[in-house]
Enzyme design. Structure first.
Site, PDB file in Angstrom:
ATOM      1  N   ASN A  23       1.099  -1.404   0.070  1.00 15.65           N
ATOM      2  CA  ASN A  23      -0.271  -0.284   0.147  1.00 15.65           C
ATOM      3  C   ASN A  23       0.872   1.736   0.189  1.00 15.65           C
ATOM      4  O   ASN A  23       0.721   2.290  -0.308  1.00 15.65           O
ATOM      5  CB  ASN A  23      -0.979  -0.065   1.529  1.00 15.65           C
ATOM      6  CG  ASN A  23      -2.388  -1.393   0.916  1.00 15.65           C
ATOM      7  OD1 ASN A  23      -2.541  -1.844  -0.134  1.00 15.65           O
ATOM      8  ND2 ASN A  23      -1.986  -1.586   2.441  1.00 15.65           N
ATOM      9  N   ARG A  97      -6.594  -0.484  -9.292  1.00 19.67           N
ATOM     10  CA  ARG A  97      -7.084   0.816  -8.327  1.00 19.67           C
ATOM     11  C   ARG A  97      -6.142   1.737  -8.349  1.00 19.67           C
ATOM     12  O   ARG A  97      -6.160   2.465  -7.695  1.00 19.67           O
ATOM     13  CB  ARG A  97      -7.535   0.085  -7.306  1.00 19.67           C
ATOM     14  CG  ARG A  97      -8.167   1.269  -6.820  1.00 19.67           C
ATOM     15  CD  ARG A  97      -9.483   1.242  -5.166  1.00 19.67           C
ATOM     16  NE  ARG A  97      -9.807   2.160  -5.152  1.00 19.67           N
ATOM     17  CZ  ARG A  97     -11.220   2.538  -5.476  1.00 19.67           C
ATOM     18  NH1 ARG A  97     -11.692   2.301  -6.433  1.00 19.67           N
ATOM     19  NH2 ARG A  97     -11.496   3.691  -4.639  1.00 19.67           N
ATOM     20  N   ASP A 121     -10.013  -5.343  -6.764  1.00 19.00           N
ATOM     21  CA  ASP A 121     -10.698  -5.566  -5.341  1.00 19.00           C
ATOM     22  C   ASP A 121     -12.474  -5.480  -5.359  1.00 19.00           C
ATOM     23  O   ASP A 121     -12.420  -4.872  -5.434  1.00 19.00           O
ATOM     24  CB  ASP A 121     -10.471  -6.056  -4.337  1.00 19.00           C
ATOM     25  CG  ASP A 121      -8.750  -6.707  -3.926  1.00 19.00           C
ATOM     26  OD1 ASP A 121      -8.711  -7.352  -4.691  1.00 19.00           O
ATOM     27  OD2 ASP A 121      -8.264  -6.641  -2.662  1.00 19.00           O
ATOM     28  N   ASP A 319      -7.700  -4.418   6.024  1.00 17.85           N
ATOM     29  CA  ASP A 319      -7.275  -5.522   5.407  1.00 17.85           C
ATOM     30  C   ASP A 319      -6.699  -6.886   5.521  1.00 17.85           C
ATOM     31  O   ASP A 319      -6.725  -8.072   4.872  1.00 17.85           O
ATOM     32  CB  ASP A 319      -6.131  -4.683   4.915  1.00 17.85           C
ATOM     33  CG  ASP A 319      -6.076  -3.934   3.391  1.00 17.85           C
ATOM     34  OD1 ASP A 319      -7.021  -4.114   2.803  1.00 17.85           O
ATOM     35  OD2 ASP A 319      -4.386  -3.280   2.773  1.00 17.85           O
TER      36      ASP A 319
END
Length: 435
Positions: A23, A97, A121, A319
């Site tokens: 991330n 994304r 996702d 997550d």
């Protein structure tokens, strides 16, 4: 399409070093567009999503020099903005994304940006309103072609403003922050995300010459500068992978040491796994998980069933809720898992129920796990990975099950976990990758 064949029931033993943070990587790789000077990034994970984003920047004109061992040099001195309106860009950017975070740097430096509706996702609605409201307040105008699914952003002048975000979106904060660093005057972002990875982006931008205060809080102040320079930046370890390894060790009764964890930045991750009764021992900057025959979910002080839920930092990351859920299967006791942020992330539990887990899906956001306390092993089965985090949760379940399981659609796992099969096989797992 590749699959994993997993022979379960093996106890693992050894050391694992977490990869660089996925991330964070998606944010800092986009930030290289803010300067024509060289930016060197260390500890980049070698995973599908990050490599795909780097390839996208390369097609945009960024010079990329891969030095190996997670180190990559970027030089963005010759950007081809016409590529942003090509069909090739629309197709490639729409499938990831993380590509949405090139908008802020492009708008900041070139005063224009284009972006197809991003993929990622399928875990429920993930609107981009926070991004575009922020861009607009800083002086940009945008249009959206619903038929083509394509956004166009332009800004003759970007000026700092006071922004109260409607939600502490991590990617939204990152995009607005990267737009504001070269906007004229002062920008204040209140209700900003303050996750460690966002803090890392702030530190990288400061090293490039940005003026940012309030790092680590939900109130950021940015004094705009006219240009940014190059820098060298090292990524944090991936905290989601660290949590996944903790859950793996508990479910498979394994003894695992997780190296170089940046304990100071883990927040509530260790304590949340301890609530399931897992022994999490901190040794310097390492985490040691001893082999446990049993682990018992801690009840609330009044004896009631506990709830584990996600929240913006410093709360527990969404997550890791899939990992918490699967780890609770073999615990003693009952826990309610409340996934607040996404409304499709718990649907993978049907696969776990097929394996023998006792889970009640209360609604799209809540599931009750009734631990089976190792009274029996999960059954092997065939399943498909629906997203990155659920895919690894299913892998953990398969490694603890009796017999040989098959997981298809494993490109979802490869999007977020670097060489996961090789690394786990090195400490005793039995995972075969088949094309």
């Amino acid at each position: 399409m590749s699959t994993f064949k997993i022979k379960g029931g093996y106890q693992l033993r050894g050391e694992l070093t977490p990869q660089g943070a996925k991330n964070e990587a998606l944010q800092v790789v986009c930030a290289v567009l803010l300067t024509p000077e060289k930016v060197t990034l260390h500890n980049l994970p070698d995973i599908r999503d990050v490599n795909f984003l780097i390839d996208l920047l390369e097609e945009l004109g960024v010079k990329v020099n891969r030095l190996g061992n997670g180190t990559v040099e970027f030089t963005s001195d010759e950007i081809n903005l016409e590529y942003l309106q090509s069909e090739q860009f629309k197709t490639r950017a729409a499938s990831l994304r993380g590509s949405v975070m090139i908008m802020g740097p492009l708008l900041s430096r070139f005063k224009k940006a284009y972006m197809p509706k991003p993929g990622g996702d399928k875990i429920g609605p993930r609107p981009l309103d926070t991004h575009f409201l922020g861009f607009s307040k800083l002086g940009a105008t945008f249009s959206y072609d619903a038929k083509a699914g394509f956004y166009t952003l332009k800004a003759d002048n970007l000026e700092g403003k006071y922004l109260l975000l409607d939600e502490p979106s991590v990617t939204g904060t990152a995009n607005i922050l990267m737009t504001a660093v070269m906007a004229k005057g002062k920008t204040t972002i209140y209700n900003a995300a303050c996750e460690p990875y966002l803090q890392q982006l702030c530190l990288m931008l400061i090293s490039m010459g940005a003026k940012i205060t309030g790092v680590g809080s939900n109130l950021l102040n940015i004094e705009g500068v006219t240009e940014l320079g190059g820098c060298t930046h090292t990524l944090l370890p991936d905290f989601i992978e660290i949590g996944s390894f903790i859950g793996l060790a508990a479910m498979t009764q394994s003894e695992i040491t997780i190296k170089d964890c940046r304990i100071d930045m883990l927040g509530r991750i260790p304590e949340t796994f301890r609530r399931l009764g897992i022994q999490v021992e901190i040794k310097g900057d390492n985490i040691f998980i001893p082999s446990q025959t049993k682990y018992e979910i801690q009840r609330m002080i009044d004896g009631s069933i506990p709830t584990i839920y996600d929240a913006p930092w410093p709360g527990f990351t969404p997550d890791l809720l899939s990992i918490i859920l699967v780890t609770a299967i073999q615990a003693s006791g009952t826990v309610l898992i409340h996934q607040k942020m996404f409304d499709s992330r718990l649907f993978f539990i049907d696969r776990l129920k097929d394996m023998g887990a006792q889970i009640i899906l209360c609604d799209p956001h809540r599931a009750t796990v009734i631990g089976i306390n190792r009274e029996y092993k999960l059954r092997a089965t065939s399943m498909s990975s629906p997203d990155i985090r659920a895919g690894v949760a299913l892998l953990i379940a398969a490694l603890s099950a009796e017999g040989t399981s098959t997981i298809s659609n494993i490109h979802q796992i490869d999007r977020g976990y670097q060489y996961i099969d090789k690394r786990l096989n090195a400490i005793g797992a039995n995972i075969v990758r088949e094309d």
